[in-house]
Scaffold this motif. Structure first.
Motif, mmCIF file in Angstrom:
data_model
loop_
_atom_site.group_PDB
_atom_site.id
_atom_site.type_symbol
_atom_site.label_atom_id
_atom_site.label_comp_id
_atom_site.label_asym_id
_atom_site.label_seq_id
_atom_site.Cartn_x
_atom_site.Cartn_y
_atom_site.Cartn_z
ATOM 1 N N GLY A 267 1.039 -1.781 -0.099
ATOM 2 C CA GLY A 267 0.026 0.002 -0.089
ATOM 3 C C GLY A 267 0.969 0.999 -0.049
ATOM 4 O O GLY A 267 1.779 1.196 0.493
ATOM 5 N N PHE A 268 0.312 2.202 -0.145
ATOM 6 C CA PHE A 268 0.675 3.618 -0.627
ATOM 7 C C PHE A 268 0.250 4.469 0.300
ATOM 8 O O PHE A 268 -1.143 4.359 0.291
ATOM 9 C CB PHE A 268 1.550 4.089 -2.111
ATOM 10 N N THR A 269 0.844 5.931 0.368
ATOM 11 C CA THR A 269 0.360 6.729 1.526
ATOM 12 C C THR A 269 0.479 8.198 0.099
ATOM 13 O O THR A 269 1.379 8.420 -0.265
ATOM 14 C CB THR A 269 1.035 7.094 1.978
ATOM 15 N N VAL A 270 -1.048 9.371 0.422
ATOM 16 C CA VAL A 270 -0.817 10.478 -0.830
ATOM 17 C C VAL A 270 -0.302 11.637 -0.028
ATOM 18 O O VAL A 270 -0.763 11.117 1.338
ATOM 19 C CB VAL A 270 -2.133 10.703 -0.946
ATOM 20 N N LYS A 271 0.746 11.913 -0.835
ATOM 21 C CA LYS A 271 0.958 13.521 0.473
ATOM 22 C C LYS A 271 1.055 14.730 -0.082
ATOM 23 O O LYS A 271 0.881 14.111 -1.788
ATOM 24 C CB LYS A 271 2.504 13.104 1.008
ATOM 25 N N THR A 272 0.553 15.266 0.159
ATOM 26 C CA THR A 272 0.112 17.126 -0.531
ATOM 27 C C THR A 272 1.320 17.667 -0.174
ATOM 28 O O THR A 272 2.685 18.102 0.323
ATOM 29 C CB THR A 272 -1.079 18.010 0.386
ATOM 30 N N VAL A 273 2.169 18.271 -1.386
ATOM 31 C CA VAL A 273 3.041 18.930 -1.598
ATOM 32 C C VAL A 273 2.331 20.560 -2.744
ATOM 33 O O VAL A 273 1.496 20.998 -2.716
ATOM 34 C CB VAL A 273 3.957 18.429 -2.629
ATOM 35 N N ASP A 274 3.810 20.719 -2.643
ATOM 36 C CA ASP A 274 2.960 22.560 -2.639
ATOM 37 C C ASP A 274 2.009 22.549 -3.801
ATOM 38 O O ASP A 274 1.260 23.565 -4.261
ATOM 39 C CB ASP A 274 4.190 23.845 -3.129
#
Length: 281
Positions: free
Chosen positions: A201-208
């Protein structure tokens, strides 16, 4: 045959209950000390399960020479266990003898390709067996790379006669991060050389400027990755046979039963494809 990654919180469970999984994969470096409790526990577990040794420390893509002590420790572990596979990554993690706790991306150039292949050949000569090389997940790319990752990986295989460990989650994550097509990547793989599949599984990370997907191994396998797995089983198993499939979970580790459920999903996909006459189990 579907297995799960053996992590320290689950060792007692595996020893005492012997859950019905097809095989177990270890991180090799955690078991290098032949006198440690972990090594003794592994000896006991290996009497009941096939074991695969998955390395994270060979640093095959580094300009540094191979760490001979590390390689000898791996050789002794492999000689004792006789694992079903020995694998490492298309990455690097050391410079000038200093090791990082990361699997760092390579520049995909001819020079890097020659270096990586030399390292793979050296390791295979010492171990007396083929390595499996795993495709990475990545978040940044080198501007001067000249070879697509899938072609680079195929060249490694062809030049060294190693085998491939195909991580479908890594393909899915990297495809989003870099804007390539999963299908193009998969189509470039020679299925005869793929001897293991990883699912995670993976994780979604919010970036600029939007999102970045991170291969955290901390969540269940996503539905799109399950679909990639079903596609691979459907397209290649009849001709090339089923390859060992692994459920990876390294952070926020749940009860073993959760990993068992994920492994059961993979087994169900195999059974469903068999029922349609597309594969023979």
């Amino acid at each position: 045959m579907v297995g799960v990654g053996l992590r320290s919180p689950h060792i007692d469970t595996v020893l005492t209950t012997r859950p019905p999984v097809g095989w177990l994969e270890i991180h090799s470096e955690n078991y290098f000390n032949p006198h440690a409790l972990a090594r003794q526990q592994l000896r006991d577990i290996a009497q009941h399960y096939p074991i695969s040794c998955h390395g994270i420390g060979l640093s095959l893509g580094s300009a540094d020479p191979l760490n001979t002590q590390h390689l000898q420790q791996l050789k002794h572990l492999v000689q004792e266990l006789d694992p079903i596979a020995v694998s490492d990554h298309l990455s690097w993690s050391s410079v000038n003898g200093q090791f990082f706790n990361d699997l760092l991306p390579l520049p995909y150039t001819e020079e890097a390709l020659r270096l990586f292949c030399q390292k793979v050949e050296q390791v295979q000569e010492v171990l007396g067996r083929r390595l499996l090389i795993e495709n990475p997940s990545s978040y940044l790319a080198f501007a001067h790379s000249t070879i697509p990752e899938w072609e680079f990986l195929q060249q490694v295989q062809q030049r060294t006669d190693c085998h491939l460990l195909l991580d479908l989650n890594n393909i899915y994550v990297s495809a989003f991060n870099h804007g390539f097509d999963c299908q193009q990547y998969l189509a470039a793989m020679d299925p005869a050389t793929v001897k293991e599949i990883h699912l995670a599984g993976f994780t979604v990370k919010t970036v600029d400027d939007g999102e970045m997907w991170i291969d955290t191994h901390s969540r269940p396998v996503s539905e799109p990755v399950w679909q990639l797995y079903r596609q691979w089983v459907r397209q290649h198993s009849a001709q090339h046979g089923l390859v060992p499939t692994l459920i990876e979970w390294d952070l926020d580790i749940p009860d073993f039963a959760v990993l068992q459920q994920e492994a059961d999903k993979a087994t169900l996909i195999i059974q469903q494809e068999a029922e349609h006459g597309l594969i023979v189990t």
